[in-house]
Design an enzyme around this catalytic site. Structure first.
Site, mmCIF file in Angstrom:
data_model
loop_
_atom_site.group_PDB
_atom_site.id
_atom_site.type_symbol
_atom_site.label_atom_id
_atom_site.label_comp_id
_atom_site.label_asym_id
_atom_site.label_seq_id
_atom_site.Cartn_x
_atom_site.Cartn_y
_atom_site.Cartn_z
ATOM 1 N N ARG A 27 0.812 -1.219 0.000
ATOM 2 C CA ARG A 27 0.000 0.000 0.000
ATOM 3 C C ARG A 27 0.846 1.270 0.000
ATOM 4 O O ARG A 27 0.341 2.371 -0.190
ATOM 5 C CB ARG A 27 -0.901 0.023 1.232
ATOM 6 C CG ARG A 27 -1.868 -1.120 1.318
ATOM 7 C CD ARG A 27 -2.691 -1.009 2.562
ATOM 8 N NE ARG A 27 -3.534 0.152 2.542
ATOM 9 C CZ ARG A 27 -4.744 0.208 2.005
ATOM 10 N NH1 ARG A 27 -5.256 -0.867 1.445
ATOM 11 N NH2 ARG A 27 -5.449 1.314 2.027
ATOM 12 N N ASN A 100 -4.029 7.145 7.378
ATOM 13 C CA ASN A 100 -4.059 6.900 5.933
ATOM 14 C C ASN A 100 -5.140 7.797 5.359
ATOM 15 O O ASN A 100 -6.292 7.701 5.778
ATOM 16 C CB ASN A 100 -4.385 5.421 5.687
ATOM 17 C CG ASN A 100 -4.706 5.094 4.238
ATOM 18 O OD1 ASN A 100 -5.422 4.152 3.959
ATOM 19 N ND2 ASN A 100 -4.209 5.855 3.310
ATOM 20 N N GLU A 473 -4.483 -3.145 -21.710
ATOM 21 C CA GLU A 473 -4.054 -3.762 -20.450
ATOM 22 C C GLU A 473 -2.618 -4.298 -20.563
ATOM 23 O O GLU A 473 -1.818 -4.158 -19.637
ATOM 24 C CB GLU A 473 -5.060 -4.862 -20.059
ATOM 25 C CG GLU A 473 -4.720 -5.654 -18.825
ATOM 26 C CD GLU A 473 -4.630 -4.843 -17.527
ATOM 27 O OE1 GLU A 473 -4.961 -3.658 -17.526
ATOM 28 O OE2 GLU A 473 -4.182 -5.430 -16.524
ATOM 29 N N LYS A 477 0.506 -2.963 -18.189
ATOM 30 C CA LYS A 477 1.344 -3.824 -17.336
ATOM 31 C C LYS A 477 2.819 -3.488 -17.534
ATOM 32 O O LYS A 477 3.585 -3.408 -16.588
ATOM 33 C CB LYS A 477 1.132 -5.313 -17.662
ATOM 34 C CG LYS A 477 -0.198 -5.899 -17.272
ATOM 35 C CD LYS A 477 -0.417 -6.063 -15.784
ATOM 36 C CE LYS A 477 -1.075 -4.871 -15.208
ATOM 37 N NZ LYS A 477 -2.393 -4.944 -14.679
ATOM 38 N N GLU A 480 3.738 0.006 -16.050
ATOM 39 C CA GLU A 480 3.745 0.186 -14.602
ATOM 40 C C GLU A 480 4.829 -0.609 -13.888
ATOM 41 O O GLU A 480 5.317 -0.166 -12.857
ATOM 42 C CB GLU A 480 2.370 -0.096 -13.989
ATOM 43 C CG GLU A 480 1.906 -1.516 -14.094
ATOM 44 C CD GLU A 480 0.560 -1.746 -13.401
ATOM 45 O OE1 GLU A 480 0.229 -1.027 -12.457
ATOM 46 O OE2 GLU A 480 -0.148 -2.670 -13.821
ATOM 47 N N HIS A 496 -4.030 5.937 -38.662
ATOM 48 C CA HIS A 496 -4.451 7.336 -38.506
ATOM 49 C C HIS A 496 -3.433 8.156 -37.739
ATOM 50 O O HIS A 496 -3.762 9.222 -37.235
ATOM 51 C CB HIS A 496 -5.835 7.385 -37.838
ATOM 52 C CG HIS A 496 -6.874 6.707 -38.670
ATOM 53 N ND1 HIS A 496 -7.546 7.355 -39.690
ATOM 54 C CD2 HIS A 496 -7.302 5.424 -38.674
ATOM 55 C CE1 HIS A 496 -8.363 6.493 -40.269
ATOM 56 N NE2 HIS A 496 -8.233 5.315 -39.679
ATOM 57 N N LYS A 593 -1.100 0.126 -4.273
ATOM 58 C CA LYS A 593 -2.160 -0.801 -4.679
ATOM 59 C C LYS A 593 -3.548 -0.159 -4.652
ATOM 60 O O LYS A 593 -4.323 -0.311 -5.581
ATOM 61 C CB LYS A 593 -2.120 -2.021 -3.760
ATOM 62 C CG LYS A 593 -3.131 -3.089 -4.112
ATOM 63 C CD LYS A 593 -2.606 -4.022 -5.154
ATOM 64 C CE LYS A 593 -3.625 -5.035 -5.607
ATOM 65 N NZ LYS A 593 -3.408 -5.397 -7.009
HETATM 66 C C1 F6R Z 1 -2.910 -1.706 -12.538
HETATM 67 C C2 F6R Z 1 -3.708 -1.524 -11.350
HETATM 68 C C3 F6R Z 1 -4.480 -0.257 -11.202
HETATM 69 C C4 F6R Z 1 -5.859 -0.571 -10.590
HETATM 70 C C5 F6R Z 1 -6.620 0.735 -10.338
HETATM 71 C C6 F6R Z 1 -8.009 0.481 -9.788
HETATM 72 O O1 F6R Z 1 -2.283 -2.937 -12.557
HETATM 73 O O2 F6R Z 1 -3.730 -2.356 -10.489
HETATM 74 O O3 F6R Z 1 -4.606 0.402 -12.406
HETATM 75 O O4 F6R Z 1 -6.562 -1.387 -11.465
HETATM 76 O O5 F6R Z 1 -5.912 1.516 -9.426
HETATM 77 O O6 F6R Z 1 -7.973 -0.236 -8.607
HETATM 78 P P1 F6R Z 1 -9.242 -1.003 -8.054
HETATM 79 O O7 F6R Z 1 -9.560 -2.091 -9.009
HETATM 80 O O8 F6R Z 1 -8.836 -1.494 -6.715
HETATM 81 O O9 F6R Z 1 -10.352 0.002 -7.992
#
Ligand code: F6R
Length: 598
Positions: A27, A100, A473, A477, A480, A496, A593
């Site tokens: 986190r 937090n 997607e 990946k 990130e 285009h 996360k």
């Molecule tokens: C990418 C990733 C983020 C989450 C986004 C939404 O791998 O994990 O883009 O998908 O922050 O998070 P949630 O699904 O928890 O709302």
């Protein structure tokens, strides 16, 4: 963006706190700290850096006491340094806070407190909470009243655990827009931002709701409403996740473990939703305005959901990122609108805000969520769970494929309701775990491919129709976790503009399963090849072989289910590239996360 933890019980608090922080490190991981209380004194150790480094440097375990709080930080207010690391103390050194969230009116409060003589040691918004409580304790002489009075002054988001040196048998907790859960043990209590932090000790959990605070002692807790001060009844939930699910289990990284867990997670998602989906599909079929929202990977799942519902349910669907939805759709929503919100964590600030707006406008909200009891599940009128188990790696993998499974099941039901023949897709659903296993068997080949591609600076992922989101997607990946520039494009868009960027040796990943758009994909791939692109294609048709530098052959599946099987090799590619570059894929830089702030 941060992880917080609290413990009160018979064990050595520092051990529990460090262990919990390790499990919450996903986190936030730029600084960490713990505070314990022993014989009426507060002890604090904190600093900038990763938990393992800090454990060695600061010797956290030397802190005495059976009560304590801890924090792992992902900086929002104030740079990551030792002073800004939590916990934060008041002027007397007798009140200590972990937080937090973001206190929006912190400057106003700070100015007021400075005028009253308080001395601040950090640049954080959190420190104002400690001083505010100190001020209110002076007025009320009562810990709970001082805590509640302070909460009533805070604007913004918070999950808080507060410890008083002079009240060493209790911890004070509160939540607004940031997660906080109590783990109920036998003669001991745990408080944390997420369940894995205490899963080793208890599977009984109480989820705090927004606007609630609590006073927690070893054997009991009381939860009250912040505004009214009245007690609230709370249910104790039994958590199905096991500790093993929240550990690496022999894999080098959580992300790799989670990629390999997909066959099992998909199976859980299928069988865990068998009963629920028809009820939800029935509800959806009554609407003609459907909007799906989410962020990041969940937004990509939303895009796949749009194709699925349109194709099988024959209903038009709008998809909008939750951060945009909030500002653009408010006036368009009413009681005839149906909003599907997709979120792994159930805590993403933008998604939760979009859900609240939709509810306020009278819309029906359906959540597709992984974390049981999370905020989204309490806002939604109905929730379908992805049943993926805890996902610790920051990059979403198994939670994405399980979101797609839920959306597929839902669309199949919608198709059936209007008499569409969905039998081929429906018959393939139980085979998905095996089909994903075939993609996983390519791991060695993909690792080899990652080695060949390791020096490439730009990647282009192209797909069409339901696999356009797969391109997005796949590119996300790699961005990130491998920190490589990548773009996901609809293959039709290539000519285009973006085709100008394709030159000798630039990797172009073509996602081309058999189906409606295969022939068009083939010609788009050829166009990229003709410009010198290094073609990596994914498909089931041998025609791809001759136009590709690398052909990853996957089993044939109905096109509607290809996003589930085709994303897996792309997850593996990103993983191996990250590892080859020396990055930790579980904790990519600048990312956390759960994005619980906007
Ligand atoms: C990418 C990733 C983020 C989450 C986004 C939404 O791998 O994990 O883009 O998908 O922050 O998070 P949630 O699904 O928890 O709302």
């Amino acid at each position: 963006m941060c992880g917080i933890i609290g413990y009160i019980g018979p064990r050595k608090a520092s051990t529990i706190l460090i262990e919990g922080l390790r499990r919450l490190e996903y986190r936030g991981y730029d600084s960490a700290g713990i505070a314990t209380c022993h014989e009426g004194k507060i002890f604090v150790k904190k600093g900038a850096g990763k938990i393992d480094e800090l454990v060695k440097k600061l010797n956290f375990s030397s802190l005495p006491g059976n009560i304590g709080i801890g924090h792992t930080r992902w900086a929002t207010h104030g740079v990551p340094n030792d002073e800004n690391a939590h916990p934060h103390l008041d002027c007397t050194g007798k009140i200590v806070v972990v937080h937090n969230g973001i206190i929006e009116n912190f400057q106003e409060l700070k100015d007021e407190l400075i005028r009253k003589g308080h001395v601040f040691r950090s640049d954080t918004d959190t420190e104002v909470i400690a001083h505010l409580i100190e001020e209110n304790l002076r007025i009320t002489g009562n810990f709970e009243d001082a805590f509640r009075m302070s909460l009533l002054r805070l604007r913004g988001s918070y999950a808080l655990v507060v410890m008083f040196a002079d009240d060493p048998e209790r911890l004070y907790i509160a939540r607004k827009d940031s997660p906080l859960i109590i783990g109920v043990g036998n003669g001991e209590m745990f408080m944390a931002s997420d369940i894995p932090a205490f899963l080793a000790y208890t599977r009984k959990a109480v989820f705090l709701d927004d606007g609630e605070y609590g006073v927690v002692s070893r054997d009991s807790f009381i939860i009250k409403d912040i505004v009214s001060g009245l007690p609230k009844q709370k249910e104790i939930h039994k958590i199905e996740w096991t500790l093993e699910m929240a550990e690496k289990g022999g894999y080098k990284h959580f992300m790799l473990k989670e990629i390999f867990e997909q066959p099992k997670a998909i199976k859980e998602a299928i069988y865990g939703n068998m009963k629920e989906v028809s009820k939800v599909a029935e509800a959806i079929s009554k609407y003609d305005k459907i909007i799906i929202t989410g962020m990041g990977t969940s937004y990509h799942a939303a895009l796949v959901g749009k194709y699925l519902i349109q194709r099988l349910g024959k209903m038009p669907v709008i998809v909008e990122e939750a951060s945009e939805f909030r500002y653009e759709y408010e006036d368009l929503l009413d009681k005839n609108s149906l909003v599907i919100a997709i979120t792994q964590s159930g805590e993403t600030a933008d998604t939760v805000a979009a859900m609240k707006i939709a509810k306020a406008r009278g819309a029906t909200v359906i959540g597709i969520v992984n974390v049981v009891g999370s905020l989204a599940t309490r806002i939604a009128d109905m929730t379908l769970y992805t049943h993926a188990g805890p996902e610790i790696g920051v990059a979403a993998t198994k939670t994405y494929t399980t979101q797609l499974v839920v959306l597929s099941l839902l669309s199949i039901e919608l198709g059936k309701l209007i008499g569409i023949d969905v039998s081929e897709i429906e018959d393939t659903i139980p085979k998905l775990p095996e089909l994903v296993d075939v993609s996983l068997k390519m791991n060695d080949k993909i690792e080899e491919l990652a080695r060949e591609l390791n020096d490439k600076r730009d990647f282009f992922y192209i797909g069409r129709g339901i696999n356009f989101p797969t391109a997005l997607e796949g590119a996300l990946k790699i961005k990130e976790i491998a920190y490589v520039h990548a773009e996901g494009l609809s293959a039709g868009e290539l000519k285009h503009g973006p085709l100008a960027l394709i030159e000798e040796g630039v990797p172009v990943v073509g996602i081309a399963p058999s189906g409606k758009t295969f022939e068009k994909m083939l010609s788009n791939i050829e166009e990229a090849k003709a410009r010198g692109g290094l073609i990596i294609s994914l498909g089931d048709d041998i025609k791809l072989h001759s136009v590709s530098d690398v052909f990853l052959r996957l089993p044939r599946v109905p096109e509607e289910l290809a996003p589930i099987t085709y994303i897996v090799p792309l997850q593996l590619l990103a993983y191996h590239l990250a590892v080859l570059k020396g990055h930790n894929p579980d904790r990519p830089r600048n990312l956390a996360k759960s994005v619980t702030v906007e």
